[in-house]
Design a protein around this motif. Structure first.
Motif, PDB file in Angstrom:
ATOM      1  N   LEU A   1     -47.099 -12.327  -7.823  1.00 20.20           N
ATOM      2  CA  LEU A   1     -45.942 -11.857  -8.586  1.00 20.20           C
ATOM      3  C   LEU A   1     -45.218 -13.032  -9.244  1.00 20.20           C
ATOM      4  O   LEU A   1     -44.818 -13.976  -8.555  1.00 20.20           O
ATOM      5  CB  LEU A   1     -44.972 -11.108  -7.667  1.00 20.20           C
ATOM      6  N   PRO A   2     -45.016 -12.979 -10.556  1.00 16.40           N
ATOM      7  CA  PRO A   2     -44.337 -14.083 -11.264  1.00 16.40           C
ATOM      8  C   PRO A   2     -42.818 -13.940 -11.182  1.00 16.40           C
ATOM      9  O   PRO A   2     -42.129 -13.697 -12.180  1.00 16.40           O
ATOM     10  CB  PRO A   2     -44.847 -13.923 -12.695  1.00 16.40           C
ATOM     11  N   ILE A   3     -42.276 -14.114  -9.975  1.00 15.35           N
ATOM     12  CA  ILE A   3     -40.852 -13.847  -9.736  1.00 15.35           C
ATOM     13  C   ILE A   3     -39.989 -15.019 -10.185  1.00 15.35           C
ATOM     14  O   ILE A   3     -40.229 -16.172  -9.814  1.00 15.35           O
ATOM     15  CB  ILE A   3     -40.597 -13.539  -8.254  1.00 15.35           C
ATOM     16  N   VAL A   4     -38.968 -14.703 -10.974  1.00 14.04           N
ATOM     17  CA  VAL A   4     -37.959 -15.675 -11.393  1.00 14.04           C
ATOM     18  C   VAL A   4     -36.591 -15.129 -10.988  1.00 14.04           C
ATOM     19  O   VAL A   4     -36.143 -14.112 -11.522  1.00 14.04           O
ATOM     20  CB  VAL A   4     -37.994 -15.913 -12.915  1.00 14.04           C
ATOM     21  N   PRO A   5     -35.910 -15.765 -10.041  1.00 15.66           N
ATOM     22  CA  PRO A   5     -34.557 -15.317  -9.679  1.00 15.66           C
ATOM     23  C   PRO A   5     -33.569 -15.592 -10.822  1.00 15.66           C
ATOM     24  O   PRO A   5     -33.694 -16.586 -11.545  1.00 15.66           O
ATOM     25  CB  PRO A   5     -34.216 -16.166  -8.448  1.00 15.66           C
ATOM     26  N   VAL A   6     -32.595 -14.702 -10.966  1.00 16.94           N
ATOM     27  CA  VAL A   6     -31.579 -14.837 -12.014  1.00 16.94           C
ATOM     28  C   VAL A   6     -30.208 -14.597 -11.392  1.00 16.94           C
ATOM     29  O   VAL A   6     -30.026 -13.653 -10.616  1.00 16.94           O
ATOM     30  CB  VAL A   6     -31.801 -13.833 -13.165  1.00 16.94           C
ATOM     31  N   ALA A   7     -29.251 -15.450 -11.753  1.00 12.04           N
ATOM     32  CA  ALA A   7     -27.870 -15.304 -11.275  1.00 12.04           C
ATOM     33  C   ALA A   7     -26.978 -14.895 -12.439  1.00 12.04           C
ATOM     34  O   ALA A   7     -26.929 -15.583 -13.463  1.00 12.04           O
ATOM     35  CB  ALA A   7     -27.376 -16.612 -10.671  1.00 12.04           C
ATOM     36  N   VAL A   8     -26.292 -13.767 -12.281  1.00 14.34           N
ATOM     37  CA  VAL A   8     -25.372 -13.266 -13.305  1.00 14.34           C
ATOM     38  C   VAL A   8     -23.958 -13.328 -12.729  1.00 14.34           C
ATOM     39  O   VAL A   8     -23.696 -12.785 -11.654  1.00 14.34           O
ATOM     40  CB  VAL A   8     -25.709 -11.815 -13.709  1.00 14.34           C
ATOM     41  N   SER A   9     -23.063 -13.994 -13.455  1.00 14.08           N
ATOM     42  CA  SER A   9     -21.697 -14.201 -12.961  1.00 14.08           C
ATOM     43  C   SER A   9     -20.682 -13.745 -14.000  1.00 14.08           C
ATOM     44  O   SER A   9     -20.725 -14.179 -15.155  1.00 14.08           O
ATOM     45  CB  SER A   9     -21.479 -15.688 -12.645  1.00 14.08           C
ATOM     46  N   TYR A  10     -19.769 -12.863 -13.567  1.00 16.10           N
ATOM     47  CA  TYR A  10     -18.668 -12.401 -14.414  1.00 16.10           C
ATOM     48  C   TYR A  10     -17.358 -12.942 -13.843  1.00 16.10           C
ATOM     49  O   TYR A  10     -17.131 -12.885 -12.634  1.00 16.10           O
ATOM     50  CB  TYR A  10     -18.592 -10.875 -14.433  1.00 16.10           C
ATOM     51  N   GLU A  11     -16.500 -13.416 -14.722  1.00  8.35           N
ATOM     52  CA  GLU A  11     -15.201 -13.896 -14.249  1.00  8.35           C
ATOM     53  C   GLU A  11     -14.376 -12.742 -13.678  1.00  8.35           C
ATOM     54  O   GLU A  11     -13.761 -12.871 -12.616  1.00  8.35           O
ATOM     55  CB  GLU A  11     -14.452 -14.565 -15.401  1.00  8.35           C
ATOM     56  N   TRP A  12     -14.378 -11.621 -14.382  1.00 11.71           N
ATOM     57  CA  TRP A  12     -13.632 -10.444 -13.935  1.00 11.71           C
ATOM     58  C   TRP A  12     -14.559  -9.236 -13.932  1.00 11.71           C
ATOM     59  O   TRP A  12     -15.407  -9.093 -14.811  1.00 11.71           O
ATOM     60  CB  TRP A  12     -12.431 -10.165 -14.841  1.00 11.71           C
ATOM     61  N   ASP A  13     -14.379  -8.388 -12.952  1.00 10.31           N
ATOM     62  CA  ASP A  13     -15.197  -7.181 -12.806  1.00 10.31           C
ATOM     63  C   ASP A  13     -14.370  -5.976 -13.240  1.00 10.31           C
ATOM     64  O   ASP A  13     -13.364  -5.655 -12.603  1.00 10.31           O
ATOM     65  CB  ASP A  13     -15.626  -7.030 -11.341  1.00 10.31           C
ATOM     66  N   PRO A  14     -14.761  -5.295 -14.318  1.00  9.50           N
ATOM     67  CA  PRO A  14     -13.979  -4.136 -14.765  1.00  9.50           C
ATOM     68  C   PRO A  14     -13.879  -3.030 -13.717  1.00  9.50           C
ATOM     69  O   PRO A  14     -12.971  -2.202 -13.779  1.00  9.50           O
ATOM     70  CB  PRO A  14     -14.751  -3.646 -15.998  1.00  9.50           C
ATOM     71  N   CYS A  15     -14.804  -3.022 -12.763  1.00  8.36           N
ATOM     72  CA  CYS A  15     -14.815  -1.979 -11.728  1.00  8.36           C
ATOM     73  C   CYS A  15     -14.276  -2.488 -10.392  1.00  8.36           C
ATOM     74  O   CYS A  15     -14.516  -1.869  -9.349  1.00  8.36           O
ATOM     75  CB  CYS A  15     -16.235  -1.444 -11.543  1.00  8.36           C
ATOM     76  N   ASP A  16     -13.547  -3.615 -10.406  1.00  8.69           N
ATOM     77  CA  ASP A  16     -13.126  -4.230  -9.144  1.00  8.69           C
ATOM     78  C   ASP A  16     -12.243  -3.313  -8.302  1.00  8.69           C
ATOM     79  O   ASP A  16     -12.435  -3.190  -7.077  1.00  8.69           O
ATOM     80  CB  ASP A  16     -12.455  -5.590  -9.375  1.00  8.69           C
ATOM     81  N   ALA A  17     -11.290  -2.636  -8.920  1.00 10.09           N
ATOM     82  CA  ALA A  17     -10.394  -1.761  -8.159  1.00 10.09           C
ATOM     83  C   ALA A  17     -11.149  -0.566  -7.581  1.00 10.09           C
ATOM     84  O   ALA A  17     -10.911  -0.159  -6.435  1.00 10.09           O
ATOM     85  CB  ALA A  17      -9.246  -1.286  -9.043  1.00 10.09           C
ATOM     86  N   ALA A  18     -12.068  -0.008  -8.362  1.00  3.57           N
ATOM     87  CA  ALA A  18     -12.854   1.135  -7.886  1.00  3.57           C
ATOM     88  C   ALA A  18     -13.749   0.732  -6.719  1.00  3.57           C
ATOM     89  O   ALA A  18     -13.913   1.486  -5.749  1.00  3.57           O
ATOM     90  CB  ALA A  18     -13.692   1.704  -9.027  1.00  3.57           C
TER      91      ALA A  18
ATOM     92  N   ARG B   1     -22.618 -19.219 -11.223  1.00  3.93           N
ATOM     93  CA  ARG B   1     -21.411 -19.913 -11.676  1.00  3.93           C
ATOM     94  C   ARG B   1     -20.206 -19.414 -10.889  1.00  3.93           C
ATOM     95  O   ARG B   1     -19.847 -18.234 -10.962  1.00  3.93           O
ATOM     96  CB  ARG B   1     -21.184 -19.668 -13.169  1.00  3.93           C
ATOM     97  N   LEU B   2     -19.591 -20.309 -10.124  1.00  6.17           N
ATOM     98  CA  LEU B   2     -18.348 -19.971  -9.435  1.00  6.17           C
ATOM     99  C   LEU B   2     -17.209 -20.056 -10.444  1.00  6.17           C
ATOM    100  O   LEU B   2     -16.877 -21.133 -10.935  1.00  6.17           O
ATOM    101  CB  LEU B   2     -18.121 -20.921  -8.259  1.00  6.17           C
ATOM    102  N   GLN B   3     -16.623 -18.917 -10.752  1.00 10.30           N
ATOM    103  CA  GLN B   3     -15.576 -18.830 -11.764  1.00 10.30           C
ATOM    104  C   GLN B   3     -14.208 -19.119 -11.137  1.00 10.30           C
ATOM    105  O   GLN B   3     -14.041 -19.112  -9.913  1.00 10.30           O
ATOM    106  CB  GLN B   3     -15.570 -17.419 -12.361  1.00 10.30           C
ATOM    107  N   GLY B   4     -13.237 -19.327 -12.012  1.00 11.43           N
ATOM    108  CA  GLY B   4     -11.879 -19.550 -11.529  1.00 11.43           C
ATOM    109  C   GLY B   4     -11.368 -18.403 -10.678  1.00 11.43           C
ATOM    110  O   GLY B   4     -10.662 -18.612  -9.681  1.00 11.43           O
ATOM    111  N   SER B   5     -11.723 -17.177 -11.047  1.00 10.93           N
ATOM    112  CA  SER B   5     -11.282 -16.007 -10.279  1.00 10.93           C
ATOM    113  C   SER B   5     -11.819 -16.043  -8.854  1.00 10.93           C
ATOM    114  O   SER B   5     -11.128 -15.635  -7.908  1.00 10.93           O
ATOM    115  CB  SER B   5     -11.751 -14.724 -10.979  1.00 10.93           C
ATOM    116  N   HIS B   6     -13.031 -16.541  -8.689  1.00 10.07           N
ATOM    117  CA  HIS B   6     -13.630 -16.609  -7.354  1.00 10.07           C
ATOM    118  C   HIS B   6     -12.904 -17.633  -6.482  1.00 10.07           C
ATOM    119  O   HIS B   6     -12.596 -17.368  -5.305  1.00 10.07           O
ATOM    120  CB  HIS B   6     -15.113 -16.985  -7.464  1.00 10.07           C
ATOM    121  N   ILE B   7     -12.645 -18.789  -7.056  1.00 11.95           N
ATOM    122  CA  ILE B   7     -11.993 -19.857  -6.292  1.00 11.95           C
ATOM    123  C   ILE B   7     -10.565 -19.470  -5.919  1.00 11.95           C
ATOM    124  O   ILE B   7     -10.123 -19.659  -4.773  1.00 11.95           O
ATOM    125  CB  ILE B   7     -12.026 -21.170  -7.102  1.00 11.95           C
TER     126      ILE B   7
END
Length: 401
Positions: free
Chosen positions: A238-255, A322-328
């Motif tokens: 399997l030609p597996i390539v891991p991918v990291a996707v980082s959002y500063e803010w999550d529109p669904c965070d409250a839900a 990517r560790l965003q400002g919101s995460h820290i």
């Protein structure tokens, strides 16, 4: 967006495969005539007018869809239209997007991209956008049938190269058969059709912000291996390539915090009848801040079992996330200060920390007090995960705001 032709995947896979080029025009025509689809768009975009004058708004939306999609006669043309709209959308709902690592991928080669999972539609969309920026073909996207409760959602997803994961099957024998078909289809896509595949590292979004690869997923990928083959031998194909996707803010965070609180407090959470569709819409059109998508390196090690393979994928996602400002800031709200996290903060010299803190406060104010620790933890957990893995190191130096 570059799209390869679907030269196979018929017969056995017809129930789950994406639509072919020769099916596109009929599917688009069906969507334009689908009253439920039209009414859903009307409710999302023009709610007061749709409630007051539905007979007036429907033909306007149908006309707009005909103008936007009527010229699409292939999957590639449909995705090109979607790609233009996605880029315009990101100009409004994101504060910059950074892609890295895709430039190292080979053209005319199929990969199996395994990514962390935060957003139903945007995660694979951002991966495809990164590939398109490099002139690479888009992926076939694994999506659970639990998200396809409406005929129009299934049509839209399959037009966009999604294939169906049958999660709703409960009978053990039928479930095993469905998993074998899924595994075979992924292998067929990679080895016969030469099509890359995107799949999340786990079933469902990581609502608590903990990105961990499920070993069951990796075992599914080699479910059709020969009896004499070991896990490692089959997995190595399997030609597996891991991918990291980082959002500063999550529109669904409250839900997400609301769901986690319900599960914590009562052990159950009852979804609304169309909650997944609402999550898809909010995830697409909600504000995300800065976004980063980082492609790792293809796995080449020999893994004795699914557990060791999962750890290798997780490590790449942690290293490239990517560790965003919101995460820290969220981590510091929960745990106070530490020298290591303070160093992480100091490295991000382009961030206006006072402004980010105000944004976090504003989002937190919209959340019930009982949910706030869970809300903060979802943002903080990527930092904690990085600390657990790299306690004596500093993360990669990354741009952005």
């Amino acid at each position: 967006m570059p799209v390869k032709a679907d030269i196979g995947a018929t017969g056995r896979f017809d129930e789950i495969r994406p639509y072919r080029d020769d099916e596109v025009k009929d599917v688009i025509a069906r969507l334009i005539c689908d009253r439920e689809f039209i009414d859903t768009l009307a409710q999302q975009k023009f709610k007061w007018l749709a409630d007051l004058l539905p007979w007036c708004i429907r033909p306007l939306i149908r006309g707009a869809l005909k103008r936007a999609l009527g010229r699409a006669g292939s999957v590639a043309e449909f995705q090109q239209i979607v790609g233009v709209q996605l880029r315009r959308l990101l100009d409004r709902v994101a504060d910059g997007v950074v892609f890295s690592g895709a430039e190292k991928l080979e053209h005319d080669r199929a990969y199996l991209f395994v990514s962390n999972h935060r957003d139903i539609a945007m995660d694979p969309a951002m991966v495809d956008l990164a590939l398109d920026e490099q002139g690479l073909a888009t992926t076939r996207i694994a999506i659970g049938d639990n998200l396809l409760t409406k005929a129009f959602t299934s049509d839209l997803m399959r037009l966009n190269k999604s294939f169906i994961v049958k999660r709703s099957v409960t009978d053990r024998r039928q479930k095993l058969a469905a998993l074998k078909d899924l595994s075979a289809y992924i292998q067929h896509s990679l080895e016969v059709d030469g099509e890359s595949v995107w799949i999340a590292q786990r079933e469902g979004r990581a609502k608590d912000g903990r990105d961990l690869t499920e070993t069951a997923l990796l075992k599914m990928l080699v479910l059709n291996k020969a009896k004499e083959q070991s896990f490692g031998e089959a997995f190595a194909r399997l030609p597996i390539v891991p991918v990291a996707v980082s959002y500063e803010w999550d529109p669904c965070d409250a839900a997400k915090a609301r769901e986690l609180y319900s599960l914590q407090a009562t052990g159950v959470y009852e979804k609304g009848p169309h909650e997944d569709i609402e999550s898809i819409y909010e995830g697409i059109f909600g504000y995300k801040g800065h976004i980063e998508v980082a492609f790792g390196r293809q796995l080449t090690e020999h893994f004795a079992d699914a557990e060791s393979a999962a750890r290798a994928i997780d490590r790449q996602i942690v290293d490239n996330y990517r560790l965003q400002g919101s995460h820290i800031l969220a981590w510091q709200r929960l745990f106070g200060h530490s020298e290591t996290v303070d160093r992480l903060k100091q490295k991000q010299v382009d961030i206006d920390w006072a402004s980010k803190a105000q944004m976090l406060d504003a989002r937190l104010a919209q959340v019930p007090a009982a949910h706030r620790d869970l809300f903060l933890a979802a943002y903080a957990n990527p930092v904690q995960r990085w600390l657990d893995v790299n306690s004596d190191e500093c993360p990669r130096d990354s741009g952005g705001t």
